[in-house]
Motif scaffolding. Structure first.
Motif, PDB file in Angstrom:
ATOM      1  N   PRO A  79       0.928  -4.320  16.004  1.00  0.00           N
ATOM      2  CA  PRO A  79       1.902  -3.972  14.955  1.00  0.00           C
ATOM      3  C   PRO A  79       3.352  -4.137  15.376  1.00  0.00           C
ATOM      4  CG  PRO A  79       0.799  -2.007  15.802  1.00  0.00           C
ATOM      5  CD  PRO A  79       0.052  -3.199  16.355  1.00  0.00           C
ATOM      6  N   ASP A  80       3.665  -3.807  16.644  1.00  0.00           N
ATOM      7  CA  ASP A  80       5.050  -3.904  17.104  1.00  0.00           C
ATOM      8  C   ASP A  80       5.336  -5.211  17.842  1.00  0.00           C
ATOM      9  OD1 ASP A  80       5.586  -1.341  16.122  1.00  0.00           O
ATOM     10  OD2 ASP A  80       4.786  -0.422  17.941  1.00  0.00           O
ATOM     11  N   ALA A  97      -9.653  -5.835  10.682  1.00  0.00           N
ATOM     12  CA  ALA A  97     -10.115  -4.438  10.766  1.00  0.00           C
ATOM     13  C   ALA A  97      -9.071  -3.486  10.201  1.00  0.00           C
ATOM     14  CB  ALA A  97     -10.419  -4.074  12.223  1.00  0.00           C
ATOM     15  N   PRO A  98      -8.721  -3.622   8.913  1.00  0.00           N
ATOM     16  CA  PRO A  98      -7.587  -2.871   8.362  1.00  0.00           C
ATOM     17  C   PRO A  98      -7.719  -1.363   8.452  1.00  0.00           C
ATOM     18  CG  PRO A  98      -8.890  -3.910   6.607  1.00  0.00           C
ATOM     19  CD  PRO A  98      -9.357  -4.493   7.902  1.00  0.00           C
ATOM     20  N   HIS A  99      -8.940  -0.826   8.257  1.00  0.00           N
ATOM     21  CA  HIS A  99      -9.097   0.630   8.265  1.00  0.00           C
ATOM     22  C   HIS A  99      -8.868   1.226   9.647  1.00  0.00           C
ATOM     23  CE1 HIS A  99     -12.978  -1.055   9.352  1.00  0.00           C
ATOM     24  NE2 HIS A  99     -13.307   0.088   9.910  1.00  0.00           N
ATOM     25  N   GLN A 100      -8.922   0.379  10.687  1.00  0.00           N
ATOM     26  CA  GLN A 100      -8.685   0.860  12.054  1.00  0.00           C
ATOM     27  C   GLN A 100      -7.284   0.516  12.549  1.00  0.00           C
ATOM     28  OE1 GLN A 100     -12.036  -1.221  13.891  1.00  0.00           O
ATOM     29  NE2 GLN A 100     -13.112   0.721  14.129  1.00  0.00           N
ATOM     30  N   ASN A 101      -6.503  -0.212  11.746  1.00  0.00           N
ATOM     31  CA  ASN A 101      -5.191  -0.701  12.194  1.00  0.00           C
ATOM     32  C   ASN A 101      -4.141  -0.516  11.104  1.00  0.00           C
ATOM     33  OD1 ASN A 101      -5.763  -2.245  14.935  1.00  0.00           O
ATOM     34  ND2 ASN A 101      -7.433  -2.785  13.541  1.00  0.00           N
ATOM     35  N   LEU A 102      -3.967   0.732  10.691  1.00  0.00           N
ATOM     36  CA  LEU A 102      -3.035   1.016   9.605  1.00  0.00           C
ATOM     37  C   LEU A 102      -1.581   0.668   9.935  1.00  0.00           C
ATOM     38  CD1 LEU A 102      -4.494   4.372   8.220  1.00  0.00           C
ATOM     39  CD2 LEU A 102      -4.904   2.041   7.421  1.00  0.00           C
ATOM     40  N   PRO A 103      -1.091   0.911  11.168  1.00  0.00           N
ATOM     41  CA  PRO A 103       0.283   0.499  11.480  1.00  0.00           C
ATOM     42  C   PRO A 103       0.484  -1.007  11.313  1.00  0.00           C
ATOM     43  CG  PRO A 103      -0.485   2.081  13.105  1.00  0.00           C
ATOM     44  CD  PRO A 103      -1.676   1.701  12.281  1.00  0.00           C
ATOM     45  N   MET A 104      -0.520  -1.809  11.682  1.00  0.00           N
ATOM     46  CA  MET A 104      -0.442  -3.263  11.484  1.00  0.00           C
ATOM     47  C   MET A 104      -0.314  -3.592  10.009  1.00  0.00           C
ATOM     48  SD  MET A 104      -3.485  -6.065  11.884  1.00  0.00           S
ATOM     49  CE  MET A 104      -4.253  -5.302  10.429  1.00  0.00           C
ATOM     50  N   VAL A 105      -1.107  -2.936   9.171  1.00  0.00           N
ATOM     51  CA  VAL A 105      -1.070  -3.191   7.732  1.00  0.00           C
ATOM     52  C   VAL A 105       0.309  -2.869   7.172  1.00  0.00           C
ATOM     53  CG1 VAL A 105      -2.044  -2.547   5.496  1.00  0.00           C
ATOM     54  CG2 VAL A 105      -3.547  -2.766   7.484  1.00  0.00           C
ATOM     55  N   GLN A 106       0.884  -1.762   7.609  1.00  0.00           N
ATOM     56  CA  GLN A 106       2.214  -1.379   7.146  1.00  0.00           C
ATOM     57  C   GLN A 106       3.257  -2.424   7.529  1.00  0.00           C
ATOM     58  OE1 GLN A 106       2.119   2.615   9.016  1.00  0.00           O
ATOM     59  NE2 GLN A 106       2.557   3.439   6.992  1.00  0.00           N
ATOM     60  N   THR A 107       3.166  -2.918   8.763  1.00  0.00           N
ATOM     61  CA  THR A 107       4.119  -3.935   9.219  1.00  0.00           C
ATOM     62  C   THR A 107       3.965  -5.224   8.436  1.00  0.00           C
ATOM     63  OG1 THR A 107       4.100  -3.003  11.458  1.00  0.00           O
ATOM     64  CG2 THR A 107       4.958  -5.228  11.220  1.00  0.00           C
ATOM     65  N   LEU A 108       2.725  -5.641   8.190  1.00  0.00           N
ATOM     66  CA  LEU A 108       2.487  -6.864   7.430  1.00  0.00           C
ATOM     67  C   LEU A 108       3.048  -6.746   6.015  1.00  0.00           C
ATOM     68  CD1 LEU A 108      -1.172  -7.717   8.523  1.00  0.00           C
ATOM     69  CD2 LEU A 108       0.895  -8.971   9.140  1.00  0.00           C
ATOM     70  N   ALA A 110       5.481  -4.764   5.053  1.00  0.00           N
ATOM     71  CA  ALA A 110       6.942  -4.700   5.137  1.00  0.00           C
ATOM     72  C   ALA A 110       7.560  -6.080   5.318  1.00  0.00           C
ATOM     73  CB  ALA A 110       7.347  -3.781   6.291  1.00  0.00           C
ATOM     74  N   ARG A 111       6.844  -7.000   5.952  1.00  0.00           N
ATOM     75  CA  ARG A 111       7.356  -8.354   6.163  1.00  0.00           C
ATOM     76  C   ARG A 111       6.973  -9.299   5.024  1.00  0.00           C
ATOM     77  NH1 ARG A 111       9.855  -8.862  10.707  1.00  0.00           N
ATOM     78  NH2 ARG A 111       9.893 -11.140  10.640  1.00  0.00           N
ATOM     79  N   GLY A 112       6.366  -8.764   3.997  1.00  0.00           N
ATOM     80  CA  GLY A 112       6.005  -9.603   2.857  1.00  0.00           C
ATOM     81  C   GLY A 112       4.921 -10.612   3.178  1.00  0.00           C
ATOM     82  N   ALA A 113       4.125 -10.318   4.181  1.00  0.00           N
ATOM     83  CA  ALA A 113       3.091 -11.258   4.622  1.00  0.00           C
ATOM     84  C   ALA A 113       1.882 -11.206   3.695  1.00  0.00           C
ATOM     85  CB  ALA A 113       2.661 -10.939   6.047  1.00  0.00           C
ATOM     86  N   SER A 114       1.216 -12.347   3.583  1.00  0.00           N
ATOM     87  CA  SER A 114      -0.055 -12.427   2.867  1.00  0.00           C
ATOM     88  C   SER A 114      -1.158 -12.439   3.920  1.00  0.00           C
ATOM     89  CB  SER A 114      -0.121 -13.692   2.011  1.00  0.00           C
ATOM     90  OG  SER A 114       0.876 -13.678   1.013  1.00  0.00           O
ATOM     91  N   ALA A 115      -1.877 -11.340   4.022  1.00  0.00           N
ATOM     92  CA  ALA A 115      -2.918 -11.206   5.038  1.00  0.00           C
ATOM     93  C   ALA A 115      -4.281 -11.342   4.390  1.00  0.00           C
ATOM     94  CB  ALA A 115      -2.800  -9.857   5.744  1.00  0.00           C
ATOM     95  N   LEU A 116      -5.059 -12.303   4.861  1.00  0.00           N
ATOM     96  CA  LEU A 116      -6.416 -12.528   4.370  1.00  0.00           C
ATOM     97  C   LEU A 116      -7.381 -12.045   5.441  1.00  0.00           C
ATOM     98  CD1 LEU A 116      -5.486 -16.024   3.101  1.00  0.00           C
ATOM     99  CD2 LEU A 116      -6.581 -14.375   1.599  1.00  0.00           C
ATOM    100  N   SER A 117      -8.115 -10.978   5.139  1.00  0.00           N
ATOM    101  CA  SER A 117      -8.992 -10.368   6.128  1.00  0.00           C
ATOM    102  C   SER A 117     -10.392 -10.963   6.035  1.00  0.00           C
ATOM    103  CB  SER A 117      -9.050  -8.851   5.905  1.00  0.00           C
ATOM    104  OG  SER A 117      -9.777  -8.218   6.921  1.00  0.00           O
ATOM    105  N   VAL A 366       0.116  -3.467  -0.367  1.00  0.00           N
ATOM    106  CA  VAL A 366      -1.232  -3.403   0.180  1.00  0.00           C
ATOM    107  C   VAL A 366      -2.184  -3.480  -1.014  1.00  0.00           C
ATOM    108  CG1 VAL A 366      -2.896  -2.064   1.519  1.00  0.00           C
ATOM    109  CG2 VAL A 366      -0.465  -2.003   2.127  1.00  0.00           C
ATOM    110  N   LEU A 367      -2.900  -4.588  -1.129  1.00  0.00           N
ATOM    111  CA  LEU A 367      -3.741  -4.826  -2.295  1.00  0.00           C
ATOM    112  C   LEU A 367      -5.169  -4.311  -2.131  1.00  0.00           C
ATOM    113  CD1 LEU A 367      -2.662  -8.431  -3.364  1.00  0.00           C
ATOM    114  CD2 LEU A 367      -1.692  -6.224  -4.022  1.00  0.00           C
TER     115      LEU A 367
END
Length: 381
Positions: A79-80, A97-108, A110-117, A366-367
Motif C-alpha cells: 500500500p505504501d 486478496a482485497p478482504h485481506q489488504n484494505l489499506p491497499m484498496v484505499q490507496t488504489l 485514492a489514486r483513481g486506479a482501476s483494479a481488476l482482481s 471501491v466497486l
C-alpha cells in the motif's frame, strides 16, 4: 498503444511472475508495449534475456510503476510502496486478496486506479480461461499430497513384499473443489485409499469418478454457493458435519484440508479434539492456512507437531511450483488483457459481465460490495 508493466514480486516466498516470454509475445502482437522489471522472472527460472528476445523492454521498478498504463501482478500491492507509485488513473490486474489488504484498496481508490482482481473472475463459460483461482488451486492440491507423502512415516500404496504386506495409506480430503479434487487424483495415483467430505452434494459424482470414497453427510442444508463456490453454512450444520467426519479423521494417516469461502475466514473443520484422536505420526496439510486455517492447531508458515501429529501450514503452495504456476497464471492474465484491452487500447466496459465482476476499484471508488462493506466497518471501529 498501451504500455504494460510486469514488476518483480516482492512478497516473501513469492516466486511466480505475471507474464512469461510466451505471453509477452502475444501481448506485443496485440499492439501493446511491454516493460518488464529486471529479475521479474528469476524465481520461475525465466531469464531477462528471454523477455528481451520476446520483445519486452527491461526497466527499473520506479519507471515501470510511474509510466505504465496497465500493471500485471501476481500478488497484492504494497500500500505504501507499489500502490503509491502507481500512475494515477492506471489499471492493475492481479490476485489482490482485497478482504485481506484494505489499506491497499484505499490507496488504489485514492489514486483513481482501476483494479481488476483475479479472485473475482466470474465462473461462467466465457471466463474459464481467466480462472486463476482454479489454475493455482490445482497446483496447491497436487503439492499438498507430495508434502504429506514426504512427511508420512509409511508408504502411500499397497505393497506385497516377501517380508509381508504393507497396507495403503488412508487419506481424508476435506473440500472437493479444484484443490481437493487434484489432491484426490494425486493421492490415488500414489496408491492411497482416499475419502472425501464436502458440503456440496454435487461434488460426490466428481469424487467417485476419481476413485475416491465420498463421506455422506446429512444434507438438510446445502453449502453450494454462487458460481460453484462453497458458501458459509450454519454453526449447527458445521457441528454435525464434524461429528461424522471425526471418526474418519481419527482413522486417517493424512488429512488435507482445502475448504475456503470467498471473502470469509476459513471454516474450522479439524478441531483440537480431532487431532488428539489421530495416530502418532499422522500428517495434516492445511491449504486454508492463509485465511485462518481449517485446522484449529495450524500455524501459518510453520510445520508443528501437536499430539504426535505433524501439521503443515505452509502458505502459497503454488509458488513452490513456480515454472508451471507462472505459465498457467500468465495465460489467465493474458486472457483478461485480451478482453479489456482489445487492439492495444485499454477499454473497461463496466456493462460487461466479466469486467463488472472483477472491478475492485474504478474512478476513485471501491466497486466491490463486500470489500466496500469491510472498509466501512474498519472506519467505524
Amino acid at each position: 498503444m498501451s504500455t504494460l508493466f510486469v514488476p518483480r514480486e516482492r512478497r516473501p516466498g513469492e516466486a511466480r511472475v505475471a507474464a512469461t516470454p510466451e505471453t509477452v509475445k502475444r501481448l506485443i502482437k496485440e499492439g501493446h508495449a511491454v516493460w518488464v522489471e529486471g529479475g521479474a522472472g528469476d524465481g520461475a527460472h525465466l531469464a531477462d534475456a528471454a523477455y528481451e528476445a520476446a520483445g519486452a523492454r527491461l526497466v527499473e521498478a520506479r519507471a515501470g510503476w510511474e509510466g505504465a498504463e496497465l500493471v500485471l501482478k501476481v500478488g497484492p500491492l504494497e500500500p505504501d510502496g507499489e500502490a503509491a507509485l502507481l500512475r494515477r488513473g492506471a489499471a492493475v490486474i492481479g490476485l489482490l486478496a482485497p478482504h485481506q489488504n484494505l489499506p491497499m484498496v484505499q490507496t488504489l481508490a485514492a489514486r483513481g486506479a482501476s483494479a481488476l482482481s483475479m479472485e473475482l473472475v466470474p465462473r461462467i463459460t466465457r471466463a474459464q480461461k481467466m480462472d486463476a483461482l482454479s489454475s493455482q488451486a490445482s497446483i496447491a492440491g497436487y503439492k499438498a499430497v507430495l508434502l504429506a507423502a514426504a512427511e508420512l512415516d509409511k508408504y502411500f500404496p499397497l505393497l506385497m513384499t516377501a517380508a509381508g504386506t504393507v497396507q495403503p495409506a488412508r487419506v481424508v480430503v476435506m473440500g472437493a473443489g479444484v484443490a481437493g479434487l487434484q489432491a484426490v487424483a494425486t493421492a490415488r495415483r500414489l496408491g492411497a485409499v482416499v475419502e472425501v467430505t464436502d458440503i456440496r452434494p454435487a461434488a460426490k459424482e466428481q469424487v467417485l469418478s476419481l476413485g475416491g470414497r465420498f463421506i455422506d453427510l446429512p444434507m438438510q442444508e446445502s453449502g453450494e454457493g454462487a458460481g460453484g463456490y462453497a458458501r458459509e453454512v450454519s454453526a449447527d450444520f458445521l457441528r454435525r458435519q464434524q461429528e461424522i467426519v471425526a471418526n474418519h479423521v481419527a482413522a486417517a494417516d493424512v488429512v488435507i484440508t482445502t475448504a475456503l469461502v470467498p471473502g470469509k475466514p476459513a471454516p474450522r473443520l479439524v478441531t483440537k479434539e480431532m487431532v488428539e484422536r489421530m495416530r502418532t505420526g499422522a500428517v495434516i496439510v492445511d491449504l486454508a492456512v492463509e485465511q485462518g486455517g481449517n485446522c484449529e492447531l495450524s500455524v501459518p508458515g510453520e510445520e508443528v507437531v501437536r499430539h504426535g501429529v505433524k501439521i503443515i501450514g505452509r502458505p502459497n503452495l503454488p509458488s513452490t511450483v513456480p515454472g508451471d504456476a507462472s505459465m498457467l497464471y500468465a495465460r489467465n492474465v493474458l486472457e483478461v488483457v485480451l478482453h479489456v484491452a482489445k487492439g492495444g487500447t485499454l477499454q473497461l466496459d463496466t456493462a460487461d459481465e466479466i469486467v463488472a465482476a472483477m472491478l475492485l476499484t474504478h474512478g476513485g471508488e471501491v466497486l466491490h460490495g463486500p470489500t466496500a462493506e469491510k472498509l466501512k466497518e474498519a472506519r467505524a471501529c
